[in-house]
Design an enzyme around this catalytic site. Structure first.
Site, mmCIF file in Angstrom:
data_model
loop_
_atom_site.group_PDB
_atom_site.id
_atom_site.type_symbol
_atom_site.label_atom_id
_atom_site.label_comp_id
_atom_site.label_asym_id
_atom_site.label_seq_id
_atom_site.Cartn_x
_atom_site.Cartn_y
_atom_site.Cartn_z
ATOM 1 C CB CYS B 407 -1.057 0.022 1.174
ATOM 2 S SG CYS B 407 -0.307 -0.550 2.715
ATOM 3 C CG HIS B 451 -4.061 0.536 4.504
ATOM 4 N ND1 HIS B 451 -3.552 0.114 3.383
ATOM 5 C CD2 HIS B 451 -5.078 1.376 3.938
ATOM 6 C CE1 HIS B 451 -4.376 0.092 2.546
ATOM 7 N NE2 HIS B 451 -5.206 0.942 2.637
ATOM 8 C CG ASP B 467 -7.123 2.492 0.195
ATOM 9 O OD1 ASP B 467 -5.487 2.512 -0.459
ATOM 10 O OD2 ASP B 467 -7.528 1.680 1.107
#
Lengths: 311, 660
Positions: B407, B451, B467
């Site tokens: 991520c 994250h 995201d």
């Protein structure tokens, strides 16, 4: 043989029941006292049948009895006897007093002076009389049944504790119950003592005494007795506890009581039956100087000690 | 002065002293220096050998030598700092040394009292669920040791412990009362813990590989309880920790901001109230559901993240409110705009070119550009825990050659691309998702839930969460991290047992264990934070008098119960089984309403009952006859005992029909 002896003694008891109406418990206690070989103190107001009971006891057990009325001017010699100079032989000859008998009825013992009281009590303890260096043995068996008026009566010399202790039992007769009294009144006050036959010989009495002391006493019973005695020592209600001699006296009486009830072993009921009479005059409530509440105190003691306990 | 007797301590006392010391030592074995372990073992064996008479008490010179060794060891291991560990080690060393010279009762008492101190200090080092019962047990052992010191020489081994448990049982309610009511006073002196909790979790910079490294750990980050009970759906569980606005070509950093007030939050809706219980991280960041509106007592930064006043070394609990629908900072100042667009001049040239090419393709439309980037990710990129290494021009390498990442790669690259074409963007790090524990209704967030995502500023909308991971691996957003990653190499690589519990019931067991642990932390360890609330709910307006009363009344109560139990005349248990069964029967009868007076024998009792309960009375009469024979007669045969048992049974049978 043993059973026969018991039956004979029970016959005595029923004879006594005839004489003194409605007092069977006291009569049994008195007989137990004789069987246990102790002296008996009957304490009650005048006219309750103390003397009648004592007389009847002597008769029924075939004992040679003497009655001495204690008065305040009585001297020890009046009781024990005296040595008198005999001019014919030029020696002093001992003339035994009324105490030389098998059953001495000491009427109103607390009317006489402590000096005479202690002369009697010494004889009771030792079974002998010592006068001027000579010891004269008293006959066997030798019982003293003393009667006394309650101490609150005027003109009495209360027996000290140490001398009270010489008596195995102290019983009170009390007023008769209404039915017995009615029967008594119907007879017109005629004394029944006169026609009593003696049932037992003195030897048989001695045999019964030794038989009754052979009754079995178990450990559990000893424990119960010890708990009772201990309680009188630990409790604050008692000014003094029961002495080991007192405890032994309870045991002796319980054995005789059991024997009288044809048991081969002593049970707690026996102890409960004799306990008030045996220790009533040996304990005293802390807040009571006259010692009149003892019976009640002993009942309390019985109520507070559990029969079925392990210690 | 009265001499204390007997001076010779019993074997039981020695055993309990040794056992209590060993028990106390056990939890400290993991950290105490080796010389201290040896000293303790030496002390224990010396205690035993001296007691059994195989060696004498050591000469004073030997003891002096041992003291010097211990002092030197303490100095060597802990230096001059008065740290917590040094203090505990000092206590242990003191106890170990005392074992060499327990001459008298007084010495044994010193040993035991120091042991009680050591018990208390056990909590300074660890406050876990196991530690409490463990130390309770060690208290029991110490009290057993104390008992055995005062008991005679012929006491059995277990008797002191038995007595100790009887003593501790009435103490337990008092312990609870003290725990609940006793006012928490701040420490009179502060204990310096010079081994702070290892720093774990997120850092204030983010470069490729930082977040994926966290997935190697299954350690707990924090837990959350929601006021509504249920949590928001997994796709909305973004836990905001840090906003990174500065980029140096490789790493993203927090930007220094001089404006104190948080960014403006407009049109807030869908509020969520919740409580976060955060594990110690050694860092000041705190976690809030995107995006926090208010916090009770925690400072909020300009970018609406929460920061504690100092590094978090202890478990911390805080209440928060967040809005799930909002407009954040609709107006962007020129300074902010410049900050969130700034890029180092010559970094990642190939990425810059790529961005410009896409920007042209979409006709300079910001929304379309974002769609384009996400589409590219979705089509050509791989989401993996262990991406290939990237060089100095990290974004160039990621976008044009490796095309695989975690991520932080996607977030960093997206923010870079957006900034390059003039759209303000910043990286947000935190946690996403978490595991729901249905047993106690709370959310467990672990380090592997770490994250990174971005926020992009759009005209008229303000900062919008974006995201990129969702584009390349939508399952990561819809499911929990462990479901997605389990089986992948590198996931939970740091766990001692490199296998994640997969079985269903094992999973359940783990949730149960966590729920238990959580309750422990929340209600016991964190009670001091809730005490005043709890007490005022219970007692109303708090005052010193009320607290004193709340402490006093239970004490008086427990003490009166205790004195009643101790002082009341207890029937002493008999050794005689027949008497016992007789007493049992009588107790049964008294429950049935017929009670024997103490002076009554069974026969008299039966006689009294005769008019009212003739049947029972007859049975009791029979029992009395046999009992007389057993208890008072000269010869008792076995027949009598059988008859006794029969008679007892008969009485029970008769008594059964009595109404209570």
């Amino acid at each position: 043989m043993a059973a026969m002896l018991t039956d004979k003694v029970l016959t005595c008891v029923s004879c006594l029941d005839e004489v003194l109406l409605g007092k069977s418990h006291q009569i049994r206690l008195a007989v137990t006292c004789l069987l246990a070989g102790g002296h008996l103190l009957i304490e009650d107001l005048p006219g309750m049948g103390k003397t009648t009971l004592a007389h009847a006891l002597a008769r029924v057990f075939g004992l040679q009895d003497t009655r001495v009325q204690f008065t305040s001017d009585m001297l020890p010699a009046d009781l024990l006897g005296i040595s008198i100079f005999e001019s014919s032989t030029g020696r002093f000859v001992f003339h035994p007093g009324p105490i030389f008998c098998q059953l001495l009825l000491a009427d109103e013992i607390n009317r006489t002076t402590p000096k005479t009281q202690s002369a009697l009590l010494e004889a009771m303890e030792e079974g002998q009389v010592t006068l001027e260096g000579t010891t004269h043995a008293l006959p066997e068996p030798f019982f003293v049944i003393a009667t006394q008026n309650p101490l609150t009566q005027f003109g009495t010399f209360p027996l000290p504790e140490s001398q009270l202790d010489r008596f195995l039992m102290r019983i009170a007769l009390g007023y008769p119950d209404p039915a017995s009294e009615r029967q008594l009144l119907m007879r017109g006050g005629e004394r029944q003592g006169g026609n009593i036959m003696s049932v037992l010989t003195p030897d048989e009495l001695l045999q019964a005494r030794s038989d009754s002391q052979g009754v079995h006493v178990s450990v559990d019973l000893i424990h119960y007795l010890q708990r009772l005695v201990q309680f009188t020592r630990d409790s604050d209600d008692f000014s003094q506890g029961v002495s080991p001699r007192g405890a032994l006296a309870v045991l002796r009486c319980a054995k005789s009581w059991a024997w009288l009830h044809k048991r081969h072993h002593v049970v707690p009921e026996d102890i409960q039956a004799v306990l008030p009479a045996v220790i009533g005059h040996r304990v005293r409530r802390s807040d009571d100087v006259s010692g009149q509440s003892a019976e009640f105190l002993v009942e309390q003691l019985l109520r507070q000690v559990d029969v079925l306990s392990s210690q | 002065m009265q001499k204390i007797l007997p001076e010779k301590l019993s074997r039981s006392a020695v055993v309990w002293q040794m056992l209590a010391f060993s028990w106390l030592l056990l939890p400290h074995l993991s950290w105490i220096p080796i010389w201290l372990m040896l000293l303790s073992a030496f002390g224990l064996s010396a205690r035993w050998l001296i007691h059994t008479g195989r060696i004498g008490f050591p000469h004073w010179s030997v003891r002096l030598g041992l003291v010097l060794i211990a002092a030197a060891g303490l100095g060597f291991s802990f230096g001059v700092s008065a740290s917590l560990e040094a203090m505990v080690a000092l206590l242990i060393a003191g106890m170990a040394l005392k074992l060499f010279e327990v001459y008298r009762r007084r010495d044994a008492l010193v040993l035991i009292y120091v042991g009680l101190f050591l018990t208390g200090s056990g909590f300074l080092l660890e406050q876990s669920l196991y530690m409490a019962p463990y130390l309770l047990l060690s208290t029991a052992f110490l009290i057993a040791a104390l008992n055995s010191v005062w008991m005679g020489a012929d006491v059995t081994l277990l008797k002191p412990l038995k007595v100790a448990s009887f003593m501790l049982i009435p103490a337990l309610p008092l312990m609870l009362v003290l725990f609940v009511v006793f006012p928490r006073i701040g420490p009179l002196w502060s204990v310096q813990t010079d081994t702070p909790v290892a720093k774990t979790g997120l850092t204030d910079t983010m470069s490729p590989g930082d977040v994926s490294r966290l997935t190697r750990s299954g350690e707990l980050a924090f837990r959350v309880i929601f006021d509504q009970g249920m949590p928001p759906p997994s796709s909305q569980r973004y836990w905001r920790a840090l906003v990174l606005g500065d980029f140096d070509g490789r790493a993203w950093r927090q930007s220094a901001s001089y404006e104190r007030s948080p960014e403006v939050l407009l049109q807030r809706a869908q509020f969520v109230h919740y409580t976060v219980i955060q594990e110690p991280s050694g860092r000041p960041w705190m976690f809030a559901l995107d995006v926090p509106v208010t916090s009770d007592d925690v400072r909020m930064t300009r970018a609406r993240t929460l920061v504690a006043a100092s590094d978090i070394h202890q478990r911390r609990q805080y209440r928060l409110m967040s809005a799930r629908a909002y407009h954040l900072q609709p107006e962007l100042s020129d300074a902010d705009r410049a900050r969130y667009l700034s890029l180092p001049k010559d970094s990642n040239p190939r990425a810059q070119a790529l961005a410009y090419q896409w920007w042209q393709d979409v006709d300079y439309q910001p929304e379309a550009f974002i769609q384009r980037v996400l589409m590219e990710f979705n089509r050509d990129f791989i989401y993996t825990l262990e991406p290939a290494a990237v060089g100095a021009q990290a974004i160039d390498d990621f976008l044009l050659s490796t095309r695989q990442g975690f991520c932080e790669h996607f977030a960093g690259a997206t923010a870079f691309l957006l900034r390059h074409v003039g759209i303000p963007a910043r990286v947000v790090t935190g946690y996403h998702g978490g595991e729901w524990n249905p047993l106690q209704n709370y959310l467990i967030v672990r380090q592997y839930d770490a994250h990174a995502w971005i926020e992009v500023w759009l005209e008229g909308q303000g900062w919008v969460r974006l995201d990129p991971t969702e584009a390349v691996a939508p399952e990561r957003i819809l499911q929990s991290a462990d479901e997605v990653f389990s089986g992948q190499a590198g996931f939970l690589a740091d766990r001692p047992l490199n296998t994640w519990v997969s079985g269903r019931w094992l999973r359940q067991l783990q949730l149960q264990y966590d729920a238990l642990n959580f309750s422990w932390q929340r209600w016991v360890l964190n009670y001091h934070q809730q005490q005043s609330n709890f007490l005022s709910q219970w007692l109303g307006e708090l005052s010193y008098q009320k607290i004193a009363l709340a402490l006093l009344v239970p004490f008086v109560f427990v003490m009166s119960v205790l004195s009643w139990i101790l002082l009341r005349a207890r029937p002493i248990r008999s050794d005689d089984p027949y008497l016992r069964s007789l007493q049992r029967l009588l107790r049964y009868l008294s429950r049935k309403g017929v009670e024997r007076n103490p002076e009554e024998t069974i026969r008299q009792f039966a006689l009294r009952l005769l008019p009212a309960y003739p049947e029972l009375a007859v049975s009791l009469q029979n029992l009395a006859d046999v009992d007389d024979l057993i208890r008072y007669a000269e010869d008792t045969s076995p027949v009598h005992y059988q008859a006794f048992n029969k008679a007892i049974k008969e009485c029970y049978r008769r008594a059964k029909h009595l109404s209570v």
